[in-house]
Motif scaffolding. Sequence first.
Motif, PDB file in Angstrom:
ATOM      1  N   GLN A  26       0.848  -1.206   0.000  1.00 53.21           N
ATOM      2  CA  GLN A  26       0.000   0.000   0.000  1.00 53.21           C
ATOM      3  C   GLN A  26       0.876   1.246   0.000  1.00 53.21           C
ATOM      4  OE1 GLN A  26      -2.556   0.236   3.423  1.00 53.21           O
ATOM      5  NE2 GLN A  26      -3.554  -1.684   2.892  1.00 53.21           N
ATOM      6  N   ARG A  27       1.863   1.231   0.885  1.00 53.54           N
ATOM      7  CA  ARG A  27       2.701   2.421   1.037  1.00 53.54           C
ATOM      8  C   ARG A  27       3.664   2.593  -0.124  1.00 53.54           C
ATOM      9  NH1 ARG A  27       2.554   1.506   7.452  1.00 53.54           N
ATOM     10  NH2 ARG A  27       0.402   2.209   7.527  1.00 53.54           N
ATOM     11  N   ASN A  30       1.796   4.394  -2.710  1.00 56.33           N
ATOM     12  CA  ASN A  30       1.724   5.823  -2.364  1.00 56.33           C
ATOM     13  C   ASN A  30       3.049   6.520  -2.629  1.00 56.33           C
ATOM     14  OD1 ASN A  30      -0.900   5.503  -1.505  1.00 56.33           O
ATOM     15  ND2 ASN A  30      -0.359   5.274   0.663  1.00 56.33           N
ATOM     16  N   ARG A  31       4.139   5.903  -2.193  1.00 58.39           N
ATOM     17  CA  ARG A  31       5.447   6.544  -2.395  1.00 58.39           C
ATOM     18  C   ARG A  31       5.788   6.660  -3.879  1.00 58.39           C
ATOM     19  NH1 ARG A  31       6.981   3.340   2.140  1.00 58.39           N
ATOM     20  NH2 ARG A  31       8.081   1.816   0.862  1.00 58.39           N
ATOM     21  N   GLU A  33       3.716   7.095  -6.084  1.00 57.94           N
ATOM     22  CA  GLU A  33       2.665   7.954  -6.647  1.00 57.94           C
ATOM     23  C   GLU A  33       1.923   7.287  -7.796  1.00 57.94           C
ATOM     24  OE1 GLU A  33       4.719  11.679  -7.251  1.00 57.94           O
ATOM     25  OE2 GLU A  33       4.467  12.205  -5.138  1.00 57.94           O
ATOM     26  N   TYR A  38      -9.889   3.251  -5.429  1.00 62.60           N
ATOM     27  CA  TYR A  38     -10.200   3.017  -4.023  1.00 62.60           C
ATOM     28  C   TYR A  38     -11.605   2.455  -3.852  1.00 62.60           C
ATOM     29  CZ  TYR A  38      -6.006   5.605  -2.852  1.00 62.60           C
ATOM     30  OH  TYR A  38      -4.710   6.004  -2.734  1.00 62.60           O
ATOM     31  N   LEU A  75       2.786   1.375 -17.632  1.00 61.61           N
ATOM     32  CA  LEU A  75       3.052   0.276 -16.698  1.00 61.61           C
ATOM     33  C   LEU A  75       4.543   0.028 -16.485  1.00 61.61           C
ATOM     34  CD1 LEU A  75       0.239  -2.300 -17.572  1.00 61.61           C
ATOM     35  CD2 LEU A  75       0.177  -0.284 -16.100  1.00 61.61           C
ATOM     36  N   GLU A  76       5.327   0.229 -17.534  1.00 58.64           N
ATOM     37  CA  GLU A  76       6.776   0.058 -17.364  1.00 58.64           C
ATOM     38  C   GLU A  76       7.316   1.083 -16.384  1.00 58.64           C
ATOM     39  OE1 GLU A  76       9.619  -0.625 -20.427  1.00 58.64           O
ATOM     40  OE2 GLU A  76       8.097  -1.483 -21.758  1.00 58.64           O
ATOM     41  N   CYS A  79       6.459   0.119 -12.895  1.00 59.86           N
ATOM     42  CA  CYS A  79       7.369  -0.935 -12.447  1.00 59.86           C
ATOM     43  C   CYS A  79       8.689  -0.312 -11.959  1.00 59.86           C
ATOM     44  CB  CYS A  79       7.625  -1.895 -13.599  1.00 59.86           C
ATOM     45  SG  CYS A  79       8.670  -3.288 -13.161  1.00 59.86           S
ATOM     46  N   ARG A  80       9.201   0.618 -12.721  1.00 57.80           N
ATOM     47  CA  ARG A  80      10.467   1.272 -12.364  1.00 57.80           C
ATOM     48  C   ARG A  80      10.308   2.067 -11.057  1.00 57.80           C
ATOM     49  NH1 ARG A  80      10.897   3.985 -17.014  1.00 57.80           N
ATOM     50  NH2 ARG A  80      11.219   2.014 -18.083  1.00 57.80           N
ATOM     51  N   ASN A  83      10.120  -0.089  -7.998  1.00 59.11           N
ATOM     52  CA  ASN A  83      11.442  -0.590  -7.612  1.00 59.11           C
ATOM     53  C   ASN A  83      12.292   0.482  -6.935  1.00 59.11           C
ATOM     54  OD1 ASN A  83      11.821  -3.441  -8.152  1.00 59.11           O
ATOM     55  ND2 ASN A  83      11.331  -2.923 -10.270  1.00 59.11           N
ATOM     56  N   VAL A  85      11.226   2.591  -4.808  1.00 56.04           N
ATOM     57  CA  VAL A  85      10.783   2.859  -3.436  1.00 56.04           C
ATOM     58  C   VAL A  85      10.636   1.604  -2.575  1.00 56.04           C
ATOM     59  CG1 VAL A  85       9.575   4.975  -4.095  1.00 56.04           C
ATOM     60  CG2 VAL A  85       8.304   2.815  -4.019  1.00 56.04           C
ATOM     61  N   CYS A  86      10.901   0.418  -3.138  1.00 55.11           N
ATOM     62  CA  CYS A  86      10.571  -0.788  -2.362  1.00 55.11           C
ATOM     63  C   CYS A  86      11.776  -1.387  -1.624  1.00 55.11           C
ATOM     64  CB  CYS A  86       9.873  -1.829  -3.232  1.00 55.11           C
ATOM     65  SG  CYS A  86      10.968  -2.650  -4.373  1.00 55.11           S
TER      66      CYS A  86
ATOM     67  N   MET B   1       9.571  -7.716 -19.378  1.00 51.92           N
ATOM     68  CA  MET B   1       9.925  -6.372 -18.957  1.00 51.92           C
ATOM     69  C   MET B   1      10.552  -6.373 -17.564  1.00 51.92           C
ATOM     70  SD  MET B   1       7.279  -3.278 -18.457  1.00 51.92           S
ATOM     71  CE  MET B   1       6.633  -4.223 -17.098  1.00 51.92           C
ATOM     72  N   ILE B   3      13.261  -5.462 -14.981  1.00 53.10           N
ATOM     73  CA  ILE B   3      14.327  -4.456 -14.914  1.00 53.10           C
ATOM     74  C   ILE B   3      15.109  -4.626 -13.622  1.00 53.10           C
ATOM     75  CG2 ILE B   3      13.210  -2.771 -16.411  1.00 53.10           C
ATOM     76  CD1 ILE B   3      12.294  -1.397 -13.769  1.00 53.10           C
ATOM     77  N   GLY B 316       4.563   7.390   2.414  1.00 51.99           N
ATOM     78  CA  GLY B 316       3.403   6.712   1.844  1.00 51.99           C
ATOM     79  C   GLY B 316       2.331   6.401   2.875  1.00 51.99           C
TER      80      GLY B 316
END
Lengths: 244, 634
Positions: A26-27, A30-31, A33, A38, A75-76, A79-80, A83, A85-86, B1, B3, B316
């Motif tokens: 979830q966070r 958010n991070r 964006e 919802y 979507l790409e 994905c970036r 990555n 923020v995770c 895809m 990365i 977040g």
Amino acid sequence: MRVRIKFAKKESVKYLGHLDIMRFFQRCFNRAEVKMEYSEGYNPHQKMSFAQPLGVGIISRGEYLDAEIASGQDLEDICRRLNDVCGDGFEVLNVKAVEEGAKKAMAALQFASYEVDVRRLAAVAADLGQTDVENSAVNLEEFDSVVNRAISELLSEDHIMVSKTTKSGTREVDIRPQIVELSEKDGNVKMKVTAGSDNNLKPDTLLASIFAKTDIEYQKEKITITREELFADGFVPLDQFQCE
Amino acid sequence: MSINNDKTITDTKRRYALPERILLNVEKPARYTGGEINSVMKDKANVNVRFAMCFPDLYEIGMSHLGIQILYSMLNEREDVWCERVYSPWSDLEMIMKEESIPLFALESQDPVKEFDFLGITLQYEMAYTNVLQILDISQIPLHAKERGEGMPIVIGGGPCVYNPEPLADFFDLFYIGEGETVYFELLDVYKKNRDNGGSRKDFLKAAAQVEGIYVPSLYEVAYNEDDTIKAFTPIEAAPLMVKKQVVTDLSSAHYPMKPVIPYVQATQDRAVLEIQRGCIRGCRFCQAGMIYRPLRTRSLETLKKYAKEIIKNTGYEELSLTSLSTSDYPEFAQLMDFLVEEFKNKKVNISLPSLRIDEFALDVMSKVQDVKKSSLTFAPEAGTQRMRDVINKGITIEDIMYGSEMAFKGGWNKVKLYFMLGLPTEREEDVQGISDLAEQIAELYYDTVPKEQRSGKVQITVSTSFFIPKPFTPFQWEPMYQPNVYLDKAAYLNDSIKAQLNKKSIKYNWHDAKTSVIEGLLARGDRRVGKIIEAVYKKGATFDAWTDHFDYDKWISAVEEQGADVPDMDFYVYRRRELDEILPWDFIDAGVSKNFMKREFENSKNEKVTLNCKESCSGCGARVFGGGICLTH
């Protein structure tokens, strides 16, 4: 629109529970964006669901979550950004659009594959204690033959009864029909088993059954389970099932 | 895809202090493995000072605390310092660690705490004192400061409880009195300089005592009178006579954690926190926080707007909580709320507003940020009659409460929480009865205000009482407490009285544990000799006393009774009225707020005389010496 996110849960986050991972994503959204959809109501929450909770202590390179996001986003790029923020513990492997009207990942799920490193059990069997198996002279050949004999024996049985404890009590379950593939080589057990809400086989349960047929003591904390992939019907990986 | 190919399944192979067989067999192992987003990793070979910052309670509690996040972020800004976090292991792990002699470790590096330069322990509530000993014990650090050798960490205490650090004096090398943002860097520089000069532990302690705000208990000698009261409190080795509380004068320029550590395991307070101001203008006579955090200092509106946006972006979180002792007293509260509501309405970020005084504006704001049906209104009248409220200087009247409730009922709320204290100085039966009558009046008001067809069920009024504990640095610091059975009689009287009200079914009553309250009183008001009691009770197995199901009153009482003639009893520490000219254990601390002011306020309380708040008129409490905040503008 619905997207399916495939991610890896790595060593450094293996002790997280399922609820922790949900909150974490979830966070992350958010991070990063990501514009999410919802639920209605006064306390709206992101619409997301996971294919299958992953137990504490298990790592994976094939986890899935479905999320409803606002359409028109790249979507790409998502994905970036995810990555970014995770952190190191997770990796988002791909983000794909799910076809209109397709089943959710948790409903599409039929099978899971696992790879289990059991070399430390070999070390225990060889009475080497908990030493570093990578560098120790454990005779894996003999271990392999013992384990393989147990696997053949197990698979030749028509029924494999194990007791399963749930909220409503303990009952006997036949896990034989839940085993699709099972093999072992060089201290690695590979398995493909049924998965999902009502026909799930835990790798731990199966391993215990295998080692029960040997003189090797099965110790849960001495194995490393990696979930490799989750599949829909026909053994199609979930990111190729009804995804664009 | 796919990365980021540099990421692999076995990422940073963190080395854990605990082996897998232990991690897989304790509750919530992620409490102990660190690696959270925004946690700070450094190369220990490249830092000069290693600081372990400890909140002596469970991870979920400690991770909810803003103060640790501030200091963690501030200390880690220094390249030569690596600050890491430490929390109490839960009982399941504690047992294993003791059995296997595994030393307590810091979350980031997973290195044993005993290898660090500093172990900082925040003292937020007295009932965590046994946990402090547990932390030292399982860290394999000698409990007594005087037994620690050159290689052991310097153990330093901070937080609100250090306004009477004496019960813990034996266990700490230093105490930091006041707000952490001011002299920590200076203290660390003194440490480095002493080490570079080849100075000893003792040399450092002597030098540290010269840093304003630092109290070194081993540099003070205490002598006692025949009647057990303090005869003299004497500094040795040039330590200062008085230790001056540290205060941040300009809050807007003080350090604030823009990237707080985000726990994986759900924290008790699982949200972003924005401290809008520090201190309070109200001067309630029972409230220690209202005195020790004087003067009121605010963060500028522009600073808060910037922080709010940035912290939500970095974390977040779906919720932002404004924190302060009295949110409504923030001078630009309306502008702040307008901004926050506008900024976050489309981002699905909830705003939570504790410590709000209920008036028209507050209700309007609350209806914008909360679900009226689910949320409840909170009033803290603290006492049931106007006379009693005047005694404690709680500037809230029955009209305020009834008016706020009426508007709230019209606005759709039907849940009200009321907080009171029992056992306040001069309390009479009618004051206890007053609590019950007030609850009944509010219930009746609901039924008078809201027509039958608009009611969504019964009004729900929850009355909670705690037992009054006279804390150091309050005008009631000389007051005695009652025995637990007296408190329980009061609670029983109130319970019976509520049960006799017309609307008894709409009123729920909870009261605190009286036995915990008197032990909290002992720890809050004790002197150095109380350390022996804490040690004895810890050795009997007491920890997590702040957790109701862990607290064992009998262990405490037997620990008190087992002490020899050199440690006074509960009668002396808790149930005795202290003389105004008695030397109190905490008198060596200069909190700005003067003893004369407290005597004056004590006198005013006896005369049921209200003292105006800092905005209305300066009461000359002494906090003006700090040269900041409201003292400059009013």
